[in-house]
Design a protein around this motif. Structure first.
Motif, PDB file in Angstrom:
ATOM      1  N   SER A  60       0.804  -1.218   0.000  1.00 52.20           N
ATOM      2  CA  SER A  60       0.000   0.000   0.000  1.00 52.20           C
ATOM      3  C   SER A  60       0.838   1.270   0.000  1.00 52.20           C
ATOM      4  O   SER A  60       0.342   2.330  -0.403  1.00 52.20           O
ATOM      5  N   LYS A  66       2.517   0.254  -5.084  1.00 55.99           N
ATOM      6  CA  LYS A  66       1.211   0.868  -4.833  1.00 55.99           C
ATOM      7  C   LYS A  66       0.295   0.898  -6.057  1.00 55.99           C
ATOM      8  O   LYS A  66      -0.908   0.638  -5.940  1.00 55.99           O
ATOM      9  N   LYS A  69      -2.267  -2.132  -6.646  1.00 57.90           N
ATOM     10  CA  LYS A  69      -3.432  -2.362  -5.778  1.00 57.90           C
ATOM     11  C   LYS A  69      -3.518  -3.816  -5.312  1.00 57.90           C
ATOM     12  O   LYS A  69      -4.568  -4.455  -5.367  1.00 57.90           O
ATOM     13  N   HIS A  94      -5.812  -6.431  -8.631  1.00 58.64           N
ATOM     14  CA  HIS A  94      -6.952  -5.536  -8.855  1.00 58.64           C
ATOM     15  C   HIS A  94      -7.960  -6.137  -9.825  1.00 58.64           C
ATOM     16  O   HIS A  94      -9.134  -5.742  -9.830  1.00 58.64           O
ATOM     17  N   ALA A 130      -3.300  -0.956 -11.788  1.00 60.34           N
ATOM     18  CA  ALA A 130      -4.750  -0.786 -11.770  1.00 60.34           C
ATOM     19  C   ALA A 130      -5.126   0.514 -12.466  1.00 60.34           C
ATOM     20  O   ALA A 130      -4.389   1.497 -12.400  1.00 60.34           O
ATOM     21  N   ASP A 136      -5.893   5.638  -5.384  1.00 58.27           N
ATOM     22  CA  ASP A 136      -7.289   5.255  -5.241  1.00 58.27           C
ATOM     23  C   ASP A 136      -7.426   3.790  -5.636  1.00 58.27           C
ATOM     24  O   ASP A 136      -7.061   3.430  -6.749  1.00 58.27           O
ATOM     25  N   THR A 138      -8.039   3.836  -1.271  1.00 64.06           N
ATOM     26  CA  THR A 138      -7.244   4.067  -0.072  1.00 64.06           C
ATOM     27  C   THR A 138      -7.289   2.821   0.798  1.00 64.06           C
ATOM     28  O   THR A 138      -8.360   2.261   1.028  1.00 64.06           O
ATOM     29  N   TYR A 139      -6.129   2.395   1.267  1.00 60.90           N
ATOM     30  CA  TYR A 139      -6.070   1.214   2.129  1.00 60.90           C
ATOM     31  C   TYR A 139      -6.248   1.627   3.581  1.00 60.90           C
ATOM     32  O   TYR A 139      -5.574   2.536   4.072  1.00 60.90           O
ATOM     33  N   ARG A 214     -10.076   0.031   0.712  1.00 63.56           N
ATOM     34  CA  ARG A 214      -9.892  -1.404   0.898  1.00 63.56           C
ATOM     35  C   ARG A 214      -9.368  -1.673   2.297  1.00 63.56           C
ATOM     36  O   ARG A 214      -8.533  -0.932   2.810  1.00 63.56           O
ATOM     37  N   THR A 219     -13.788  -4.338  -0.051  1.00 66.73           N
ATOM     38  CA  THR A 219     -13.720  -3.057  -0.742  1.00 66.73           C
ATOM     39  C   THR A 219     -14.923  -2.235  -0.295  1.00 66.73           C
ATOM     40  O   THR A 219     -16.050  -2.741  -0.251  1.00 66.73           O
TER      41      THR A 219
END
Length: 247
Positions: A60, A66, A69, A94, A130, A136, A138-139, A214, A219
């Motif tokens: 993340s 990152k 995803k 993703h 992704a 986007d 956001t974890y 997420r 999700t």
């Protein structure tokens, strides 16, 4: 695609766990229960939990990882010898594909270290980043297996684990089921839900803006019309102050 395979050739991380050391002496009274000594090495469950959190943090927050995803849905660890462990992490892309990644783990009660073979994440490069913005969704990091969120309006509060989503909703008008007033729902990944009463108290809730989030195997799609929770198996539920429906 702008990202060479070499960037994802291997991954590793070290986690430092704070420790408090106590020393001293006492005059024990015969027959008084004595606490069992601390195990020499962490349990496999403890190792798996720490490694899952560490891997997700890396996916993340690492600038190279990152955009893909990646979501860690499960980690299994077995003790091979001493403080050495072997593990398997199930990683969700993703696009919804699941991949098992082999791990080499070294752990004691103060530090956890994991690493993978070169090329372990080439599947992510093959699939590509992704679509959409790199930040986007956001974890949301789970704490002790729990995530707590509140909608932008403040009218829906929810707590999530791997096994369920539970929401307290300010229904308007007040909702009654079989003559009983209800204030929320409990939804499970199999796709079913049940009505519940009561309130969610004693937790610190993260306020959601409109967007996608997420956490663990979920999700969260937060919109002005309501909030949807979708499990990695595709089952989901949409909630707002009017009511709920599965998706």
């Amino acid at each position: 695609m702008g990202l060479a395979r070499g960037i994802l050739a291997a991954a590793f991380a070290v986690i430092a766990v704070p420790a408090i050391l106590l020393s001293g002496c006492s005059n024990a009274v015969p027959g008084t229960p004595v606490a069992e000594p601390r195990p020499a090495v962490p349990t496999t469950e403890e190792v798996a939990s720490q490694i899952k959190t560490s891997m997700q943090d890396k996916f993340s927050n690492d600038p190279d990882l990152k955009p893909f995803k990646l979501i860690v849905t499960h980690v299994t660890a077995i003790n091979s010898t001493g403080n050495e462990y072997k593990g398997i992490a199930t990683v969700l892309t993703h696009a919804g594909a699941k991949h098992d990644v082999l791990l080499r783990i070294t752990a004691d009660h103060d530090n956890f270290m994991w690493e993978t073979d070169p090329g372990a994440f080439n599947f992510a490069v093959d699939e590509g980043p992704a679509p959409g913005k790199a930040d986007d969704p956001t974890y949301l990091k789970a704490v002790d297996g729990w995530t707590y969120v509140v909608t932008k309006s403040g009218k829906t509060r929810c707590q999530l684990t791997e096994d369920f989503v539970e929401c307290e909703i300010q229904f308007s008008p007040v909702k009654y089921i079989d003559g009983q007033r209800v204030s929320g729902i409990r939804f499970v990944p199999s796709g079913s839900y049940k009505w519940e009463g009561g309130t969610l108290e004693g937790a610190s809730f993260t306020k959601l803006d409109y967007g996608t989030y997420r956490t663990m195997s979920w999700t969260i799609n937060a919109t002005i019309d309501g909030t949807e929770f979708v499990h990695t198996n595709g089952n989901g539920i949409f909630v707002n102050t009017d009511g709920v429906h599965t998706s």
